[in-house]
Design a protein around this motif. Sequence first.
Motif, short mmCIF file in Angstrom:
data_model
loop_
_atom_site.label_atom_id
_atom_site.label_comp_id
_atom_site.label_asym_id
_atom_site.label_seq_id
_atom_site.Cartn_x
_atom_site.Cartn_y
_atom_site.Cartn_z
N ASN A 267 50.95 6.48 63.91
CA ASN A 267 51.32 7.81 64.39
C ASN A 267 50.20 8.54 65.12
OD1 ASN A 267 53.96 7.64 63.40
ND2 ASN A 267 53.35 8.32 61.36
N ILE A 268 49.08 7.89 65.32
CA ILE A 268 48.00 8.51 66.09
C ILE A 268 48.43 8.67 67.54
CG2 ILE A 268 45.63 8.19 66.92
CD1 ILE A 268 45.03 6.71 64.31
N ASP A 269 48.05 9.76 68.13
CA ASP A 269 48.35 10.04 69.54
C ASP A 269 48.03 8.82 70.39
OD1 ASP A 269 48.25 10.96 72.24
OD2 ASP A 269 47.85 13.00 71.55
N ARG A 270 49.02 8.32 71.13
CA ARG A 270 48.83 7.09 71.92
C ARG A 270 47.78 7.26 73.02
NH1 ARG A 270 53.34 3.62 71.03
NH2 ARG A 270 53.35 3.43 68.75
N ASP A 271 47.47 8.50 73.38
CA ASP A 271 46.41 8.70 74.36
C ASP A 271 45.05 8.23 73.83
OD1 ASP A 271 48.16 9.78 76.19
OD2 ASP A 271 47.67 11.86 75.73
N GLY A 419 46.67 15.34 46.66
CA GLY A 419 47.11 16.48 45.86
C GLY A 419 47.13 17.76 46.66
N CYS A 420 46.11 17.95 47.47
CA CYS A 420 46.04 19.15 48.32
C CYS A 420 47.13 19.12 49.39
CB CYS A 420 44.66 19.23 48.98
SG CYS A 420 43.27 19.34 47.82
N LEU A 421 47.33 17.97 50.00
CA LEU A 421 48.32 17.86 51.06
C LEU A 421 49.74 18.07 50.53
CD1 LEU A 421 46.81 14.80 52.94
CD2 LEU A 421 47.05 17.10 53.88
N MET A 422 50.02 17.54 49.35
CA MET A 422 51.37 17.69 48.81
C MET A 422 51.67 19.15 48.50
SD MET A 422 54.00 15.84 48.39
CE MET A 422 55.66 16.30 47.89
N LYS A 423 50.68 19.89 48.04
CA LYS A 423 50.88 21.32 47.79
C LYS A 423 51.21 22.03 49.10
CE LYS A 423 48.56 25.36 45.77
NZ LYS A 423 47.31 25.85 45.11
N ALA A 424 50.49 21.69 50.17
CA ALA A 424 50.76 22.31 51.47
C ALA A 424 52.11 21.86 52.03
CB ALA A 424 49.64 21.96 52.45
N TRP A 447 56.10 15.58 58.57
CA TRP A 447 55.12 16.67 58.45
C TRP A 447 53.70 16.12 58.41
CZ3 TRP A 447 51.25 18.22 55.14
CH2 TRP A 447 50.80 19.54 55.26
N LEU A 448 53.50 15.03 57.67
CA LEU A 448 52.18 14.41 57.60
C LEU A 448 51.76 13.85 58.96
CD1 LEU A 448 52.65 12.60 54.18
CD2 LEU A 448 51.03 14.45 54.64
N ALA A 449 52.71 13.24 59.67
CA ALA A 449 52.39 12.70 61.00
C ALA A 449 51.95 13.81 61.95
CB ALA A 449 53.60 11.97 61.57
N GLU A 450 52.65 14.93 61.92
CA GLU A 450 52.37 16.03 62.84
C GLU A 450 51.10 16.77 62.47
OE1 GLU A 450 52.51 18.86 65.82
OE2 GLU A 450 53.58 16.94 65.63
N ILE A 465 41.69 17.47 56.74
CA ILE A 465 42.42 17.82 55.52
C ILE A 465 42.54 19.34 55.41
CG2 ILE A 465 42.44 17.73 53.01
CD1 ILE A 465 43.04 15.03 54.28
N THR A 466 41.45 20.03 55.64
CA THR A 466 41.45 21.50 55.54
C THR A 466 42.42 22.11 56.54
OG1 THR A 466 39.15 21.49 54.76
CG2 THR A 466 39.99 23.55 55.69
N ARG A 467 42.44 21.59 57.77
CA ARG A 467 43.36 22.11 58.78
C ARG A 467 44.81 21.88 58.36
NH1 ARG A 467 41.09 22.79 64.14
NH2 ARG A 467 43.15 22.32 64.98
N ALA A 468 45.11 20.69 57.84
CA ALA A 468 46.48 20.40 57.43
C ALA A 468 46.91 21.28 56.26
CB ALA A 468 46.60 18.92 57.04
#
Length: 493
Positions: A267-271, A419-424, A447-450, A465-468
Amino acid sequence: MSHFDDLMDYERQTQALAQVAGRLSWDQETVMPRGASPQRAEESEAMEHVLHARRTDPRVGEWLAEIDAETLDPVGRANLRHIQRAFDRTNRVPVKLAGEIARVTSSAQRSWAEARAANDFKAFAPVLAKVVELKRAEAQALASGGDPYDALLDDFEPGATATELEAMFDALRPRLVALRDRVMGADHQPAPLSGTFDESRQMELTQEIARAFGYDMEHGRIDKAVHPFSSGSGLDVRITTRTSATDPFGSIYSTVHEVGHACCEQNIDRDYLLTPLGQGVSMGVHESQSRIFENQLGRSRAFTGWLHGRMQEVFGPLPVADADAFHGAVNRVTQGFIRTESDEVQYNLHVLLRFDLERDMIAGKLAPADLEEAWNARFEADFGVKVDKPANGCLQDVHWSVGLFGYFPTYSLGNVYAGCLMKALRNAVPDVDASLAEGNPRPATGWLAENLQRHGGLYEPREVITRACGGVAPSEGPLLDYLEAKFSEVYKL
């Protein structure tokens, strides 16, 4: 062309060759003839010499010196950051040492597999000693006077240190041990899933589930291996799994785990294809995806409710009372030796054992010949049972045979990130359980891909991680809260 364009053209060729080298490793683990191991060791060494020469080519240093980072956009600056870091690190390691490590670890992998099958640590100990000797030499070269273990850790989790990870792990341990003790002593103990399950049907079901979680089979494939893994990036991302007639969960959840890794690449940007940004930024971030796919999503009450019905369609009636009993079977906490088969409550305790032992080997505090004794003593102290054989002890993982010192702690760091990502994720996708109950993880995995996967190596590990997570820095709290809530429900505490 500008110096930056010249550098990026050169880097794309290097990245392409690195993918070829990775394909050699995939082949070795899946379909390579048994007798080809000595030749493959020579091939791996040759490829490492080529890659090392390219990564230390003086022209790279000249281009880097001529490029003004302030003239580049954020993507260009991120590429420059990765190339500069790789150039500096690679130049610290003599080419002869790099080639020797590639050759020895390639043959050591076969030695490990044979010793594991024979339950003979003594046969593997001299090989391990050679690997440790070479990795210590590499660590000393990379550290430039700093902590040698941190230098190895930096290959897998840039910017992390053993000291900060130790503090995090020390915070994890008391609540994990307390939860395990409560669960083990609970009056309600979920029953296991018993029976036999056709292995060809298991493979068909795992492919179905892999697609449901977002794995693109047009750019990937699923094979069998002793140790499940994911390999590749961009347009060719392959995974492996394993099957057992008496344990369908091993196949299902190994597959979901590796699909998490694979989607982190696909899912990484193909560019960013064939650039330093075209792969996951760290193993901790990578592991956060595999663990959230496997555990928070795949082992959730919602998804196991769907899986219960689907498995009855594939295998016939199951010897469990209902979907609740099935969910308990999926999430049983049991005494066991194998990290990859461990439940969520005890998994990190397995990792912490390895973290401490490998630090001691790199520091020279633990001789490789004494690893089995040290492992067995530590395991009994941590888990309360004696290791019955080396294959269930210090020979169970492939990592040390292939020189992956510094890799193990990223598993627990990935759990913390998950754990942090699932909360978000739950805050952003409040109806996620409804779709999981229909066997559709796509709202969650989308959501994780985006929010994370598409960025590849654009940001530093903790930054992405912090941004997500909406600006909230990662900590162990959300993981521990999730585990305590989930297993209190499963075990009726």
